[in-house]
Design a protein around this motif. Structure first.
Motif, mmCIF file in Angstrom:
data_model
loop_
_atom_site.group_PDB
_atom_site.id
_atom_site.type_symbol
_atom_site.label_atom_id
_atom_site.label_comp_id
_atom_site.label_asym_id
_atom_site.label_seq_id
_atom_site.Cartn_x
_atom_site.Cartn_y
_atom_site.Cartn_z
ATOM 1 N N UNK A 172 0.831 -1.208 0.000
ATOM 2 C CA UNK A 172 0.000 0.000 0.000
ATOM 3 C C UNK A 172 0.866 1.259 0.000
ATOM 4 N N UNK A 173 1.883 1.248 0.855
ATOM 5 C CA UNK A 173 2.724 2.436 0.998
ATOM 6 C C UNK A 173 3.401 2.787 -0.330
ATOM 7 N N UNK A 174 3.976 1.802 -0.990
ATOM 8 C CA UNK A 174 4.679 2.068 -2.252
ATOM 9 C C UNK A 174 3.699 2.502 -3.333
ATOM 10 N N UNK A 175 2.519 1.907 -3.316
ATOM 11 C CA UNK A 175 1.503 2.330 -4.279
ATOM 12 C C UNK A 175 1.148 3.801 -4.024
ATOM 13 N N UNK A 176 0.960 4.140 -2.767
ATOM 14 C CA UNK A 176 0.609 5.526 -2.418
ATOM 15 C C UNK A 176 1.704 6.500 -2.848
ATOM 16 N N UNK A 177 2.952 6.140 -2.586
ATOM 17 C CA UNK A 177 4.051 7.036 -2.956
ATOM 18 C C UNK A 177 4.090 7.222 -4.461
ATOM 19 N N UNK A 178 3.976 6.110 -5.190
ATOM 20 C CA UNK A 178 4.053 6.206 -6.650
ATOM 21 C C UNK A 178 2.948 7.096 -7.216
ATOM 22 N N UNK A 179 1.724 6.868 -6.775
ATOM 23 C CA UNK A 179 0.617 7.654 -7.337
ATOM 24 C C UNK A 179 0.623 9.092 -6.838
ATOM 25 N N UNK A 180 1.334 9.344 -5.738
ATOM 26 C CA UNK A 180 1.442 10.733 -5.277
ATOM 27 C C UNK A 180 2.525 11.479 -6.037
ATOM 28 N N UNK A 181 3.615 10.775 -6.350
ATOM 29 C CA UNK A 181 4.758 11.445 -6.979
ATOM 30 C C UNK A 181 4.568 11.574 -8.483
ATOM 31 N N UNK A 182 4.118 10.508 -9.122
ATOM 32 C CA UNK A 182 4.071 10.475 -10.591
ATOM 33 C C UNK A 182 3.358 11.686 -11.194
#
Lengths: 239, 239
Positions: A172-182
């Motif tokens: 979940x955390x990595x998914x959240x970071x990716x969709x926040x940064x991209x």
DNA sequence: CTCAATTTGTTCGTATGTATG
DNA sequence: GCATACATACGAACAAATTGA
């Protein structure tokens, strides 16, 4: 008159922070359990309110405690919110190569699913597979916002059967970071036939073929990887 | 004169924290770059000293900023220290099943090496393999403290050639959490022929056999897994 | 609904400790 | 040793949010 026995080496708010953590551990408190009020902590620890508050803010940032205005202070949820905030900021800061972090993030996200292929397949049951299939289908018809929600839920459900809370939360955390940064780096979602790419994963799982499962996972991340690499290359040209 | 347009929904120190992060991003500062002093931030953001300090403490906990007493405030190293502290605390708090976190940690650590077997093997070169061999050898003769250092370095070097900074830092972080939590739960190191278990990994890498590499990694974590499972079982009996 | 009590949020002023030159 | 700049720490006062009488 104040007990001044603390040696100079350590900062007071660090001491206070450590003692609050020890208080939680020694009293075997659970997430949600109430902590003493700020004034009580001041009295108990012999520190001023400012120092106690700064210590609490440090613990709050790590989700070790949770503060509710006008209500009280409680043991926090011990989530990975600090990891998300820290990695997100790193992704936005990376000098000269903003997309390096995104690229590494894709590697890790893929690893969590590809590297657990056999265990995931053997843990997935029928109803679970049906839910995954429904989520994959919904990515074709739903509007953008719902599609994103479905994608997050799909990948969460994919690793959940492993029964490893840490893996689930990291996913979940990595998914959240990716969709926040991209998007903040100007990277639009790939949306390259998401239904087919996700259904292929479910199909391989249903067939019990861990090799095909791993291949399907790689295929799923391939277009994302391509987009990140393209953006990365374009940026390196600019600099 | 003070811009007081903030609505009640948000807390001032949250706003201050966000604006400090934006300041760093907008000015493209790097880790180590100096930030304005607390007084300058107070003036610039229209907030009191206390609020600014509490915001800074929040960012300090995430290693987004770094405060040096009597010196100044600087952009932090953006490390995963917050993840380490948070997970360590979680590992010590887990109610009724202290060893669940350790067990999950072993799974993830193994995944990082086993799941990257092929990529690691193709990235490892001769000198690198020799260094790994030396580290493995030193685990037989060295005293306890040095052996621990060698183990950490071995696993760090194993994933380093991947060139993925995030993987490397996560590997270190999970190693740190495990070695911090395990002894505090009464779990002594396994030390079951560490030289052989580590050399087997290097040997498989040298042979370019990713299957054997994966097996060697699993064999390496097997005794650790056994010890954690035993402690976990013993605890479940007690409760 | 209003009022009062409790608790955290915010501000200000002052004094102290630390690092640099 | 001294002066300067900066973060650390304290304490008192008031504001805002939440709860319950």
């Amino acid at each position: 008159m104040v007990s001044n026995e603390r040696v100079g080496r350590s900062l007071l708010r660090q001491e206070v922070s450590e003692r609050i953590k020890r208080y939680i551990l020694d009293n075997r408190l659970r997430p949600g359990s109430p902590l003493p009020t700020e004034n009580e902590l001041c009295a108990a620890l012999g520190a001023s309110r400012s120092s106690v508050r700064e210590a609490i803010k440090t613990l709050d940032a790590l989700d070790i405690v949770e503060v509710r205005h006008g209500h009280g202070t409680y043991v926090g949820g011990l989530s990975l919110s600090a990891l998300v905030e820290g990695l997100t900021f790193r992704g936005l800061l990376s000098p000269n190569d903003d997309f390096a972090v995104l690229s590494e993030l894709v590697d890790v996200r893929e690893l969590f699913e590809r590297g657990n292929a056999a265990a995931i397949i053997s843990a997935l049951d029928g109803p679970h597979l049906d839910t995954l299939d429904d989520l994959a289908s919904s990515m074709g018809t739903a509007v953008d916002a719902d599609r994103v929600v479905a994608d997050r839920r799909f990948h969460a459900l994919l690793v959940n059967p492993l029964g490893n809370e840490l893996v689930s939360q990291l996913t979940d955390a990595f998914w959240d970071v990716f969709t926040a940064v991209a998007p903040r780096l100007g990277l639009t979602p790939s949306d390259q036939d998401p239904v087919r790419l996700h259904k292929a994963i479910v199909h391989a799982a249903r067939a019990g073929d861990s090799l095909a499962f791993a291949d399907a996972v790689v295929a799923h991340y391939a277009p994302i990887r391509t987009r990140v690499a393209a953006a990365r290359h374009a940026q390196s040209i600019r600099n």
